[in-house]
Design an enzyme around this catalytic site. Structure first.
Site, PDB file in Angstrom:
ATOM      1  N   PRO A 199       7.830   5.506  -2.369  1.00  0.00           N
ATOM      2  CG  PRO A 199      10.131   6.096  -2.268  1.00  0.00           C
ATOM      3  CD  PRO A 199       8.792   6.184  -1.636  1.00  0.00           C
ATOM      4  CG  ASN A 200      10.815   2.014  -6.341  1.00  0.00           C
ATOM      5  OD1 ASN A 200      10.878   2.219  -7.497  1.00  0.00           O
ATOM      6  ND2 ASN A 200      11.806   2.290  -5.754  1.00  0.00           N
ATOM      7  NE  ARG A 238      10.366  -2.422  -5.550  1.00  0.00           N
ATOM      8  CZ  ARG A 238      10.533  -2.157  -4.146  1.00  0.00           C
ATOM      9  NH1 ARG A 238       9.579  -1.845  -3.542  1.00  0.00           N
ATOM     10  NH2 ARG A 238      11.693  -2.163  -3.609  1.00  0.00           N
ATOM     11  CE1 TYR A 262       9.113  -4.507  -0.468  1.00  0.00           C
ATOM     12  CE2 TYR A 262      10.575  -5.267  -2.362  1.00  0.00           C
ATOM     13  CZ  TYR A 262      10.264  -4.330  -1.089  1.00  0.00           C
ATOM     14  OH  TYR A 262      11.314  -3.739  -0.686  1.00  0.00           O
ATOM     15  CG  ASN A 264       5.233   0.615   2.652  1.00  0.00           C
ATOM     16  OD1 ASN A 264       6.330   1.175   2.782  1.00  0.00           O
ATOM     17  ND2 ASN A 264       4.823  -0.315   2.281  1.00  0.00           N
ATOM     18  CB  ALA A 301      13.833   3.870  -0.210  1.00  0.00           C
ATOM     19  CG  HIS A 357      15.558   2.926   5.280  1.00  0.00           C
ATOM     20  ND1 HIS A 357      15.111   1.868   6.241  1.00  0.00           N
ATOM     21  CD2 HIS A 357      15.093   2.384   3.996  1.00  0.00           C
ATOM     22  CE1 HIS A 357      14.509   0.957   5.847  1.00  0.00           C
ATOM     23  NE2 HIS A 357      14.178   1.126   4.482  1.00  0.00           N
ATOM     24  CG  ASP A 360      11.073  17.232  10.881  1.00  0.00           C
ATOM     25  OD1 ASP A 360      11.400  16.673  12.039  1.00  0.00           O
ATOM     26  OD2 ASP A 360      11.925  18.140  10.293  1.00  0.00           O
ATOM     27  CD  GLU A 388       7.799   3.277   9.548  1.00  0.00           C
ATOM     28  OE1 GLU A 388       8.271   4.453   9.697  1.00  0.00           O
ATOM     29  OE2 GLU A 388       8.814   2.192   9.649  1.00  0.00           O
ATOM     30  CG  HIS A 398       8.192  -1.215   6.389  1.00  0.00           C
ATOM     31  ND1 HIS A 398       8.663  -0.228   5.428  1.00  0.00           N
ATOM     32  CD2 HIS A 398       8.305  -0.638   7.593  1.00  0.00           C
ATOM     33  CE1 HIS A 398       8.936   0.873   6.044  1.00  0.00           C
ATOM     34  NE2 HIS A 398       8.692   0.736   7.197  1.00  0.00           N
ATOM     35  CB  ILE A 399       4.929  -5.419   1.945  1.00  0.00           C
ATOM     36  CG1 ILE A 399       3.757  -4.457   1.662  1.00  0.00           C
ATOM     37  CG2 ILE A 399       4.496  -6.811   1.202  1.00  0.00           C
ATOM     38  CD1 ILE A 399       3.790  -4.086  -0.014  1.00  0.00           C
ATOM     39  CB  SER A 400       9.841  -7.042   3.067  1.00  0.00           C
ATOM     40  OG  SER A 400      10.454  -5.820   3.434  1.00  0.00           O
ATOM     41  NE  ARG A 405      14.263  -6.470   2.136  1.00  0.00           N
ATOM     42  CZ  ARG A 405      13.774  -5.674   1.281  1.00  0.00           C
ATOM     43  NH1 ARG A 405      12.710  -5.060   1.520  1.00  0.00           N
ATOM     44  NH2 ARG A 405      14.263  -5.468   0.198  1.00  0.00           N
ATOM     45  NE  ARG A 410      16.104  -3.284   1.600  1.00  0.00           N
ATOM     46  CZ  ARG A 410      15.530  -2.309   0.583  1.00  0.00           C
ATOM     47  NH1 ARG A 410      14.737  -1.347   0.744  1.00  0.00           N
ATOM     48  NH2 ARG A 410      16.311  -2.346  -0.681  1.00  0.00           N
TER      49      ARG A 410
END
Length: 143
Positions: free
Chosen positions: A9-10, A17, A22, A73, A76, A79, A86, A97, A99-101, A106, A110
């Site tokens: 998402p996003n 954003r 990001y 990625n 959200a 978390h 699963d 996995e 994550h950009i940040s 954070r 997160r």
């Protein structure tokens, strides 16, 4: 080697954003960058994005016996999505996995990833280069 890159998402709002977190790169530019990086290291990739948990699970399940690795990625969903965890466990495809940040710098919520234990590793805080690092790692790990 064929890798599926799944963005949650996003991620489609990159460049719009929270640019301070990001960066300026748009989602379309990210995809173009990833295709170029994959070509450099002789990997075939497909890239998908969804804001819907069930669609992400469908992407994971559809990867079964079609892909040698997954880069995800979960955004959200990282978390709290036991369902994505699963699905990753079910298909048994080597997954990293991304994550950009740096999620560990954070907000407290997160810092916890329920999806990472289904993965062989996690890369965070390296910006979009984390995807490239993941491609390079999967190329070496998956035989």
């Amino acid at each position: 080697m064929k890798i599926l890159i799944i963005n949650g998402p996003n991620i489609n709002f990159l460049g719009i954003r929270e640019k301070d977190i990001y960066g300026e790169m748009t989602y379309d530019n990210l995809c173009t960058y990833l295709y170029k990086e994959a070509k450099k290291i002789n990997i075939d990739i497909d890239i998908v994005q969804s804001n819907v948990e069930g669609e992400i699970i469908d992407y994971i399940q559809d990867a079964y016996k079609k892909y040698d690795g997954i880069i995800i990625n979960p955004a959200a969903y990282t978390h709290y999505s036991i369902a994505i965890y699963d699905a990753l466990k079910a298909v048994n495809i080597k997954t990293i996995e991304v994550h950009i940040s740096n999620i560990h710098q954070r907000e407290e919520y997160r810092k916890i990833s329920v999806t990472a234990p289904a993965c062989i590793g996690q890369i965070c805080g390296m910006g979009v280069y984390g995807y490239t690092l993941s491609m390079m790692a999967l190329k070496r790990i998956v035989k």
